[in-house]
Design a protein around this motif. Sequence first.
Motif, PDB file in Angstrom:
ATOM      1  N   UNK A  89      -9.716  -6.102  -2.750  1.00  0.00           N
ATOM      2  CA  UNK A  89      -9.785  -4.705  -2.310  1.00  0.00           C
ATOM      3  C   UNK A  89     -11.187  -4.373  -1.811  1.00  0.00           C
ATOM      4  N   UNK A  90     -11.225  -3.601  -0.743  1.00  0.00           N
ATOM      5  CA  UNK A  90     -12.505  -3.124  -0.204  1.00  0.00           C
ATOM      6  C   UNK A  90     -12.535  -1.604  -0.323  1.00  0.00           C
ATOM      7  N   UNK A  91     -13.666  -1.090  -0.836  1.00  0.00           N
ATOM      8  CA  UNK A  91     -13.741   0.358  -1.046  1.00  0.00           C
ATOM      9  C   UNK A  91     -15.143   0.816  -0.673  1.00  0.00           C
ATOM     10  N   UNK A  92     -15.239   1.934   0.033  1.00  0.00           N
ATOM     11  CA  UNK A  92     -16.562   2.452   0.392  1.00  0.00           C
ATOM     12  C   UNK A  92     -17.341   2.802  -0.876  1.00  0.00           C
ATOM     13  N   UNK A 116     -17.781  -1.782  -1.985  1.00  0.00           N
ATOM     14  CA  UNK A 116     -17.382  -2.486  -3.213  1.00  0.00           C
ATOM     15  C   UNK A 116     -16.294  -3.488  -2.858  1.00  0.00           C
ATOM     16  N   UNK A 117     -16.447  -4.725  -3.278  1.00  0.00           N
ATOM     17  CA  UNK A 117     -15.407  -5.731  -3.067  1.00  0.00           C
ATOM     18  C   UNK A 117     -14.873  -6.128  -4.429  1.00  0.00           C
ATOM     19  N   UNK A 118     -13.561  -6.008  -4.614  1.00  0.00           N
ATOM     20  CA  UNK A 118     -12.953  -6.297  -5.912  1.00  0.00           C
ATOM     21  C   UNK A 118     -11.960  -7.434  -5.734  1.00  0.00           C
ATOM     22  N   UNK A 119     -12.020  -8.429  -6.568  1.00  0.00           N
ATOM     23  CA  UNK A 119     -11.165  -9.604  -6.432  1.00  0.00           C
ATOM     24  C   UNK A 119     -10.439  -9.835  -7.745  1.00  0.00           C
ATOM     25  N   UNK A 120      -9.118  -9.862  -7.677  1.00  0.00           N
ATOM     26  CA  UNK A 120      -8.300 -10.050  -8.876  1.00  0.00           C
ATOM     27  C   UNK A 120      -7.407 -11.254  -8.635  1.00  0.00           C
ATOM     28  N   UNK A 121      -7.320 -12.140  -9.612  1.00  0.00           N
ATOM     29  CA  UNK A 121      -6.471 -13.313  -9.409  1.00  0.00           C
ATOM     30  C   UNK A 121      -5.766 -13.661 -10.702  1.00  0.00           C
ATOM     31  N   UNK A 122      -4.540 -14.071 -10.620  1.00  0.00           N
ATOM     32  CA  UNK A 122      -3.865 -14.586 -11.819  1.00  0.00           C
ATOM     33  C   UNK A 122      -3.369 -15.977 -11.495  1.00  0.00           C
TER      34      UNK A 122
END
Lengths: 109, 407
Positions: free
Chosen positions: A33-36, A44-50
């Motif tokens: 996800x990219x968020x200002x 903000x760069x958010x990385x989620x992995x399962x």
Amino acid sequence: MKIVSRLVEDVPGSRLAWESEEGSDIDTAGVIEFEDAPPGRGTYVRFLMSYDPPGGAIGRGIAKLLQREPTVQARRDLRRFKQLLETGEVSVNASPSARKSETPTEARI
Amino acid sequence: MRAVTWHGRHDVRVDTVPDPEIVNPRDAIIRITSTAICGSDLHLYDGYIPGMRAGDILGHENMGEVVEVGPKSTLKKGQKVVIPFTISCGECFFCQKQQFSACDNSNPSETSDASEVLMGHAMGAAFGYAHLTGGYAGGQAEYLRVPYSDVGPIVIPDGIEDDQVLFLSDILPTGWMAAENAMIEPGDTVAVWGCGPVGLFAIQSAFIMGAHRVIAIDHYPTRLELAKQLGADILDYNEVDVRAALNEMTGGIGPDAVIDCVGMESHGMAIDNVLDTVKAHTFLGTERPHALRQAILACRKGGRVSIPGVYGGFADKFPLGQMMEKGLTVKSGQTHVQKYSKQLLDMILEGKINTTFLVSHHAGLEDAPDMYRHWHDDQNEYTKIVLKPGLEKGEVETLREFAHEPA
Ligand SMILES: NC(=O)c1ccc[n+]([C@@H]2O[C@H](COP(=O)([O-])OP(=O)(O)OC[C@H]3O[C@@H](n4cnc5c(N)ncnc54)[C@H](O)[C@@H]3O)[C@@H](O)[C@H]2O)c1
Ligand SMILES: [Zn+2]
Ligand SMILES: [Zn+2]
């Protein structure tokens, strides 16, 4: 090892999600996800992995010892990504030492 | 090339190692002409900084001549440059705020993890220091790889001696920022603990910033003598009760600002310090903040505490209540060297700041193990050592004979 992933969501500029296809060696899914950030502070760069670690908990422990654990790798890759975008290069401490096992062009821990 | 390498506590050697190479587009390689030994190197020498590895090349106070440049470097071959000890990208949130030592990109992802665990956030990088701060080779060697060479290095005009500008790499801006962090006001009395290179530059800077009086504290006669020559009043802590003297000299109020230029290896036989030393040697703690404790107790109510002295982790018996109840303001940090480069270079060129008075010795790289021993054991006679790869083994230049009376 073979993993085939399929994009399941693509919201331009804000979200990418994927899942592994049936028949992949590891079951995995992820989202970025990219968020200002507040004004002047970038994105903000958010990385989620399962994932289902091969070899279960023991396999995961071994991967961690070898620094191949996805959490560690993902965190480091995100940092490299940030470095590349902000400075135009990936930071590396490659330099000489008196340790015979190292060369002056390789990263070291 | 030849390089000064760390192999463990009190074990510094000179080894033959590979030459550095350009790795990233913004890199440059410099041929070292001068590289100083710092009080911070003593913390490594004594084994107090975690994250060193046997074989690491030391040295973070470096200057030399540009010999090779990457495609994105703005330097030119042949230029004379001083290299800030802080490695900073110039582009990140912190660099943009001029908090260069907090650079978010210079510490590579392989090494920044550990400092994130220890400090809460990944630390910026420095040359020739622990792997917590990036694990980059230092410049006590013939050559040095300089990352982000388009933003850090300070280009020096022709005709300037190395010793005049070398300390722009660290201790001069460190003393300057220490004084700035003391937020000096007209009429202020500023007390400075430690008359090593950092303390001496803090004293000089405090006067330039308008301090009415500077009181310098140490126990080495020659170091106190240098402080006196700069205009400071001096206190030998072996001769007087420091806190009583400071109260006496300030009408009972205490100094308006106190500066700790000692750091984690306070000397002296005060009871708290003896206990800290035992703990440090048995790995129960890393800090011996005796001077800082004394400074906090000595500072006037509502005063300022500036801490350029280096600490590595958790400290015991920190006077937290004293700090709070007296309403002290504390400022600290690794120096944001690049922030001060231009201003301080101009001051040197205009003769407004004396940068050479403290240098006591020049020596070649091959004599570095001896020089480290002297820097550790003979601080009275060795007030600043500059290594010059151009000097032969045994060709040690003593720049000042210290004839002195006890302070
Ligand atoms: N913040 C930064 O970026 C930065 C940069 C450079 C150095 N430093 C740190 O600054 C400190 C000083 O550096 P330096 O090169 O001047 O070191 P140094 O070892 O030459 O000087 C320290 C001085 O403190 C004196 N001292 C020791 N115990 C004392 C006490 N209880 N009371 C009064 N004086 C005492 C010593 O006699 C010595 O003269 C070190 O901790 C160093 O790591 C910090
Ligand atoms: Zn230094
Ligand atoms: Zn930066």
